[in-house]
Design a protein around this motif. Structure first.
Motif, PDB file in Angstrom:
ATOM      1  N   ILE A 103      10.284   4.753  -1.966  1.00  0.00           N
ATOM      2  CA  ILE A 103       9.508   5.781  -1.387  1.00  0.00           C
ATOM      3  C   ILE A 103       8.320   6.097  -2.050  1.00  0.00           C
ATOM      4  N   VAL A 104       7.214   5.422  -1.958  1.00  0.00           N
ATOM      5  CA  VAL A 104       6.068   5.306  -2.896  1.00  0.00           C
ATOM      6  C   VAL A 104       5.219   6.788  -2.796  1.00  0.00           C
ATOM      7  N   ASP A 105       4.911   7.273  -4.004  1.00  0.00           N
ATOM      8  CA  ASP A 105       3.973   8.342  -4.167  1.00  0.00           C
ATOM      9  C   ASP A 105       2.819   8.274  -4.723  1.00  0.00           C
ATOM     10  N   GLN A 106       2.582   7.049  -5.169  1.00  0.00           N
ATOM     11  CA  GLN A 106       0.979   7.065  -5.786  1.00  0.00           C
ATOM     12  C   GLN A 106       0.591   5.386  -5.552  1.00  0.00           C
ATOM     13  N   PHE A 107      -0.677   5.358  -5.322  1.00  0.00           N
ATOM     14  CA  PHE A 107      -1.401   4.007  -5.109  1.00  0.00           C
ATOM     15  C   PHE A 107      -2.305   3.782  -5.970  1.00  0.00           C
ATOM     16  N   ILE A 108      -2.614   2.436  -6.380  1.00  0.00           N
ATOM     17  CA  ILE A 108      -3.906   1.890  -6.939  1.00  0.00           C
ATOM     18  C   ILE A 108      -4.544   1.057  -5.880  1.00  0.00           C
ATOM     19  N   ASP A 109      -5.916   1.300  -5.535  1.00  0.00           N
ATOM     20  CA  ASP A 109      -6.597   0.643  -4.257  1.00  0.00           C
ATOM     21  C   ASP A 109      -7.487  -0.315  -5.143  1.00  0.00           C
ATOM     22  N   ARG A 110      -7.153  -1.703  -4.852  1.00  0.00           N
ATOM     23  CA  ARG A 110      -7.840  -2.776  -5.274  1.00  0.00           C
ATOM     24  C   ARG A 110      -8.131  -3.576  -4.001  1.00  0.00           C
ATOM     25  N   THR A 111      -8.377  -2.952  -2.838  1.00  0.00           N
ATOM     26  CA  THR A 111      -9.029  -3.628  -1.793  1.00  0.00           C
ATOM     27  C   THR A 111     -10.417  -3.473  -1.750  1.00  0.00           C
ATOM     28  N   PHE A 112     -11.186  -4.359  -1.096  1.00  0.00           N
ATOM     29  CA  PHE A 112     -12.718  -4.117  -1.149  1.00  0.00           C
ATOM     30  C   PHE A 112     -13.224  -4.688   0.104  1.00  0.00           C
ATOM     31  N   THR A 133       0.867  11.151  -0.736  1.00  0.00           N
ATOM     32  CA  THR A 133       1.859  11.327   0.199  1.00  0.00           C
ATOM     33  C   THR A 133       2.168  12.482   0.272  1.00  0.00           C
ATOM     34  N   CYS A 134       3.064  12.738   1.314  1.00  0.00           N
ATOM     35  CA  CYS A 134       3.604  14.267   1.659  1.00  0.00           C
ATOM     36  C   CYS A 134       5.137  14.346   1.301  1.00  0.00           C
ATOM     37  N   PRO A 135       5.367  15.119   0.012  1.00  0.00           N
ATOM     38  CA  PRO A 135       6.725  15.209  -0.396  1.00  0.00           C
ATOM     39  C   PRO A 135       7.668  15.642   0.630  1.00  0.00           C
ATOM     40  N   ARG A 136       7.329  16.560   1.537  1.00  0.00           N
ATOM     41  CA  ARG A 136       8.376  16.799   2.454  1.00  0.00           C
ATOM     42  C   ARG A 136       8.720  15.785   3.444  1.00  0.00           C
ATOM     43  N   GLY A 149      22.816   3.772   4.296  1.00  0.00           N
ATOM     44  CA  GLY A 149      23.292   2.973   3.477  1.00  0.00           C
ATOM     45  C   GLY A 149      22.257   1.923   2.863  1.00  0.00           C
ATOM     46  N   ILE A 150      21.088   2.249   2.647  1.00  0.00           N
ATOM     47  CA  ILE A 150      19.739   1.490   1.849  1.00  0.00           C
ATOM     48  C   ILE A 150      19.647   1.996   0.606  1.00  0.00           C
ATOM     49  N   ALA A 151      19.651   0.927  -0.323  1.00  0.00           N
ATOM     50  CA  ALA A 151      19.341   1.104  -1.676  1.00  0.00           C
ATOM     51  C   ALA A 151      18.012   1.883  -1.531  1.00  0.00           C
ATOM     52  N   VAL A 152      17.490   2.681  -2.184  1.00  0.00           N
ATOM     53  CA  VAL A 152      16.318   3.581  -1.981  1.00  0.00           C
ATOM     54  C   VAL A 152      16.084   4.139  -3.162  1.00  0.00           C
ATOM     55  N   HIS A 153      14.810   3.947  -3.902  1.00  0.00           N
ATOM     56  CA  HIS A 153      14.146   4.336  -5.231  1.00  0.00           C
ATOM     57  C   HIS A 153      13.013   5.394  -4.751  1.00  0.00           C
ATOM     58  N   ARG A 154      13.156   6.528  -5.235  1.00  0.00           N
ATOM     59  CA  ARG A 154      12.335   7.803  -4.894  1.00  0.00           C
ATOM     60  C   ARG A 154      11.092   7.721  -5.979  1.00  0.00           C
ATOM     61  N   GLY A 155       9.831   7.706  -5.501  1.00  0.00           N
ATOM     62  CA  GLY A 155       8.715   7.288  -6.392  1.00  0.00           C
ATOM     63  C   GLY A 155       8.524   6.127  -6.791  1.00  0.00           C
ATOM     64  N   GLY A 156       7.270   5.862  -7.030  1.00  0.00           N
ATOM     65  CA  GLY A 156       6.740   4.325  -7.183  1.00  0.00           C
ATOM     66  C   GLY A 156       5.215   4.379  -6.815  1.00  0.00           C
TER      67      GLY A 156
END
Length: 290
Positions: A103-112, A133-136, A149-156
């Motif tokens: 569950i991504v909460d930050q981005f680094i944008d390298r698109t051009f 991203t929206c925390p709710r 039943g998914i292995a999920v990581h919060r924040g990234g």
């Protein structure tokens, strides 16, 4: 209270939603061009759902050619309030293994090579994407993933690269070691920025398919292995999405984080200086403040 309308942007391998009642593929015209595909509408557990395959059915758009502005505008025209972005990604972390969700909460944008804003000459606006991203909405995705039943990581932190090639080994090591990124993909930018400009709550669920090229035991990215993992991830994603209506409910209060009011103080061009032709194009994404 308003009505919840959940929009799902499906990434590689995710081309529909299971269990939709009264499903219908609809064509939406936008002033920003043609969206990636028709949009699939219907209801699930009493909540209106809208699904858009980001690459089009049959995967006809590359990450650079996806019409991001048209896609977000089309969702807004169908009264979507909450957008769940589902996308494939590579991992820079041993513990974020292929098959896991982040569950991504930050981005680094390298698109051009992409148009990144609805605003510009004739109507200038600046929104904050400090917290893109929206925390709710992310909370709901995390609960739904765990219930499936998914292995999920919060924040990234998601590194958005232009593509379509995968990283060099040197790039992969830099993103992982120097920049502190967790996952890498090609499609969440400028999508997240545009969703904020359109005052849509946005959550990003990144589905890990591989370890990019940094991992000493996995070598370079293997497309055949990615496709095999994609298939399993797509099934998991559909299971997660099917639980969201029950978690979000049919009635919707204003976003506690202000995502749906992002344009409140963003418009800089004086009303008498705004270009009428530009304003006409902004009727859906910025109609609330215009």
């Amino acid at each position: 209270m308003g009505k919840t309308v959940i929009g799902v942007i499906g990434g590689s391998g995710v081309y529909d939603i299971d269990g939709l009642e009264n499903p219908e593929w609809v064509t939406v015209d936008t002033p920003w061009g043609t969206p990636s595909d028709q949009l699939l509408t219907g209801t699930l557990d009493g909540v209106t759902m809208v699904f858009l395959p980001r690459h089009g059915r049959g995967h006809v758009h590359s990450p650079s050619s996806v019409p991001y502005r048209a896609n977000i505008d089309a969702l807004k025209r169908l009264s979507v309030t909450d957008v769940i972005s589902v996308s494939a990604c590579g991992s820079f972390r041993e513990e974020m293994a292929p098959g896991d969700f982040v569950i991504v909460d930050q981005f680094i944008d390298r698109t051009f090579a992409r148009e990144k804003s609805f605003f510009g000459p004739g109507c200038v606006a600046h929104v904050s994407v400090a917290h893109p991203t929206c925390p709710r909405l992310s909370d709901a995705c995390e609960v739904a993933a765990k219930a499936s039943g998914i292995a999920v990581h919060r924040g990234g932190t998601y590194l958005a690269m232009e593509g379509p090639q995968f990283s060099t080994l040197a790039e992969s090591k830099m993103y992982r070691e120097s920049w502190g990124c967790d996952v890498i993909g090609m499609t969440n930018m400028p999508e997240a920025k545009l969703a904020r400009e359109a005052e849509l709550c946005y959550a990003s669920v990144a589905m890990v398919t591989d370890y990019d090229s940094w991992h000493p035991d996995h070598g370079e990215v293997d497309v055949a292995q990615i496709i095999a993992t994609l298939t399993g991830n797509a099934d998991k994603a559909r299971s997660m999405v099917s639980r969201l209506p029950g978690l979000l409910g049919s009635e919707r209060a204003p976003c506690p984080h202000g995502c749906d009011r992002a344009l409140e103080f963003a418009m800089l061009t004086a009303p008498d200086k705004r270009d009428p032709d530009v304003l006409a194009k902004l009727d859906a994404v910025a109609g609330r403040v215009l």
